[in-house]
Scaffold this motif. Structure first.
Motif, mmCIF file in Angstrom:
data_model
loop_
_atom_site.group_PDB
_atom_site.id
_atom_site.type_symbol
_atom_site.label_atom_id
_atom_site.label_comp_id
_atom_site.label_asym_id
_atom_site.label_seq_id
_atom_site.Cartn_x
_atom_site.Cartn_y
_atom_site.Cartn_z
ATOM 1 N N ARG A 176 -21.937 -19.647 -44.127
ATOM 2 C CA ARG A 176 -23.274 -19.070 -44.266
ATOM 3 C C ARG A 176 -24.259 -20.180 -43.894
ATOM 4 N NH1 ARG A 176 -28.694 -18.157 -44.850
ATOM 5 N NH2 ARG A 176 -29.085 -16.054 -45.595
ATOM 6 N N SER A 204 -26.890 -17.111 -50.080
ATOM 7 C CA SER A 204 -25.690 -17.962 -50.137
ATOM 8 C C SER A 204 -24.885 -17.646 -51.397
ATOM 9 C CB SER A 204 -26.086 -19.447 -50.127
ATOM 10 O OG SER A 204 -26.739 -19.785 -48.923
ATOM 11 N N LEU A 224 -20.896 -23.114 -47.178
ATOM 12 C CA LEU A 224 -22.356 -23.201 -47.014
ATOM 13 C C LEU A 224 -22.668 -24.205 -45.912
ATOM 14 C CD1 LEU A 224 -23.845 -22.876 -50.606
ATOM 15 C CD2 LEU A 224 -23.157 -21.111 -48.950
ATOM 16 N N SER A 240 -28.206 -26.661 -51.269
ATOM 17 C CA SER A 240 -26.979 -26.017 -50.770
ATOM 18 C C SER A 240 -25.757 -26.769 -51.276
ATOM 19 C CB SER A 240 -26.968 -25.979 -49.235
ATOM 20 O OG SER A 240 -28.012 -25.166 -48.757
ATOM 21 N N ALA A 244 -22.886 -25.121 -53.545
ATOM 22 C CA ALA A 244 -21.500 -25.114 -53.056
ATOM 23 C C ALA A 244 -20.569 -25.756 -54.084
ATOM 24 C CB ALA A 244 -21.409 -25.846 -51.724
#
Ligand SMILES: [Zn+2]
Length: 483
Positions: A176, A204, A224, A240, A244
């Motif tokens: 993503r 996400s 991610l 992110s 993750a």
């Protein structure tokens, strides 16, 4: 129907159902030249595989295998190797191959030329492009592909890609992606193609919760993947990474692809790309970088120390005049390296076996440019055919953090490809393994994922490729004609 293409809950249900169907079968492969890519690098000249429930139960000489199974395939004259693993791609780019204005450009010019075309992409286009790229990959021996989707125009979603991949039947590491640094803030992409941190992080989280399967044999895993230093804000990089790690999914981004990017990072962040990654906490065994061409020796050591992976994309790096990644130096330092065909607008084809060959050849070009000669040949080695194949198989699996694929061993996923060596272009070859690396790139005869045939006797069995090509041509024309 959601997003105009499919409903993701039904796909998840269907995925589970498909797994149950695969688990009903046994498959026996006999009389092949087996390349295991295991730790001992075993090769078995008259060997085979016994597969049960989509998993390899036995790898051995043909006489030592069970005598029967629900399906038996005699692969006399074929080479069988672990399914190739593609570690970097942008499936949607099959729609914009060899666009005239982007044919002879370096990365930044190529991107700014193509962004306006990509902005017209629809969910249906993404679905068709994904199937086209995966069909090409399957025909070139690929069984697991990572795809980096970092723009979502007109309602396109990662879900469209996951649904498309399910129909083809390859394993998918669906990355993503995201872009949050638009041109008005000093980034490269137009503002219309970037999203806010809030939108990125919410979606996400949604795709991780709906699709990520951490178990061995997973058909879909989420990654991610903020796009690059010149299209993402440091905040989105950091957030992110935190998201993750909360869910235990991996991280992926483009890094040090060109010298332009190094200059961008120095000016914008006061750091070279690898230093910037350390600043935003993007180092670790859960991180892999696409390209990593422009790195210094100390930066190679940073990647090694933190067990980061590298997706080496030699064709793309040549196509965009980016440079040659120091793959032999990475390998010597202990960095995991896999191969990627990269997006189809910077390679124009998704042939992973060809990428193995190109990786070998480019590694040798680099040796030549840095002083390899007869006088020092005794203490320097050239990349071998088997080493190049290792990058494309177990190397890729290591980069993706998947212990269940990448080699043919008891307990691993029954993912493999087979190539008939009885071809005009292969006659006169004296080493079956080197044949498929040094020889002209060919389509494979069989590709099998979880014990299920995706390619059989040279043909994709999960989709009609003629109809797919027609649909894809129409979608590509519409994108182009609207420009
Ligand atoms: Zn890329």
């Amino acid at each position: 129907m959601e997003g105009g293409v499919f409903c993701y809950t039904s796909v998840v249900r269907y995925l589970h159902h498909a797994t149950e169907v695969v688990h009903m079968t046994t498959l026996l492969i006999t009389h092949a030249y087996i390349v295991t890519m295991d730790d001992r690098q075993r090769e078995i000249p008259d060997g085979g595989l016994f597969i049960r429930d989509g998993v390899i139960e036995q790898v051995s000489a043909t006489p030592d295998l069970p005598s029967t199974a629900e399906e038996v395939l005699d692969l006399t004259g074929h080479l069988v190797l672990p399914g190739l693993v593609n570690t970097h791609h942008h499936f949607y780019q099959t729609l914009t191959r060899a666009v005239p204005a982007a044919q002879d450009a370096n990365l930044f010019t190529w991107l700014t030329t193509l962004y306006p075309l990509w902005a017209r992409l629809t969910p249906a286009d993404l679905f068709t492009a994904t199937q086209t790229a995966l069909a090409e990959l399957a025909l070139s021996g690929c069984t697991t592909a990572a795809d980096h989707l970092y723009l979502f125009p007109n309602g396109a979603r990662l879900d469209d890609e996951i649904a498309a991949a399910h129909e083809v039947g390859l394993r998918l590491q669906a990355a993503r992606g995201s872009m949050s640094l638009g041109a008005s803030q000093g980034g490269l992409p137009p503002d219309a193609l970037v999203d806010s941190a809030e939108v990125i992080l919410r979606d996400s989280q949604r795709v991780i919760e709906h699709y990520h399967d951490p178990s061995p044999g997973a058909m879909v895993q989420i990654v991610l993947a903020p796009c690059s230093p010149f299209s993402v804000t440091p905040d989105v990089m950091k957030q992110s990474a935190q998201l993750a790690r909360h869910y235990g999914v991996h991280l992926h981004t483009h890094l040090a692809e060109t010298e332009d990017e190094v200059q961008f990072c120095l000016q914008k962040f006061g750091q070279r790309p690898v230093g910037y990654m350390q600043d935003v906490e993007w180092v670790g065994e859960d991180v892999w970088f696409a390209h990593a061409v422009w790195v210094q020796d100390d930066e190679i050591q940073v990647l090694a120390k933190h067990h980061c992976g590298v997706a080496h994309c030699p064709t793309s790096n040549m196509r965009l005049a980016s440079g040659i990644a120091p793959v032999q130096a990475y390998r010597a330092a202990g960095v995991n390296v896999g191969l990627g065909v990269d997006g189809s607008a910077s390679n124009d084809g998704s042939h992973l076996l060809a990428e193995v060959r190109t990786a070998l050849l480019v590694a040798r070009v680099k040796e030549g440019l840095t002083g390899y000669s007869l006088s020092n040949a005794s203490h320097r080695t050239l990349m071998t055919a088997r080493e190049a194949l290792a990058l494309g198989t177990r190397g890729g699996a290591a980069v993706l953090g998947r212990k269940d694929i990448g080699s043919l061993e008891r307990g691993k996923c029954a993912d493999f490809c087979a190539i008939n060596l009885q071809r005009l272009g292969f006659t006169g070859m004296h080493d079956p393994v080197a044949t498929i690396v040094f020889g002209q790139p060919v389509h494979v005869d069989y590709t099998v994922v979880a014990g299920k045939f995706i390619v059989k006797e040279g043909h994709l069995v999960t989709l009609d490729t003629r109809q797919l090509a027609e649909k894809h041509t129409q979608a590509a024309k519409r994108l182009w004609q609207a420009s």
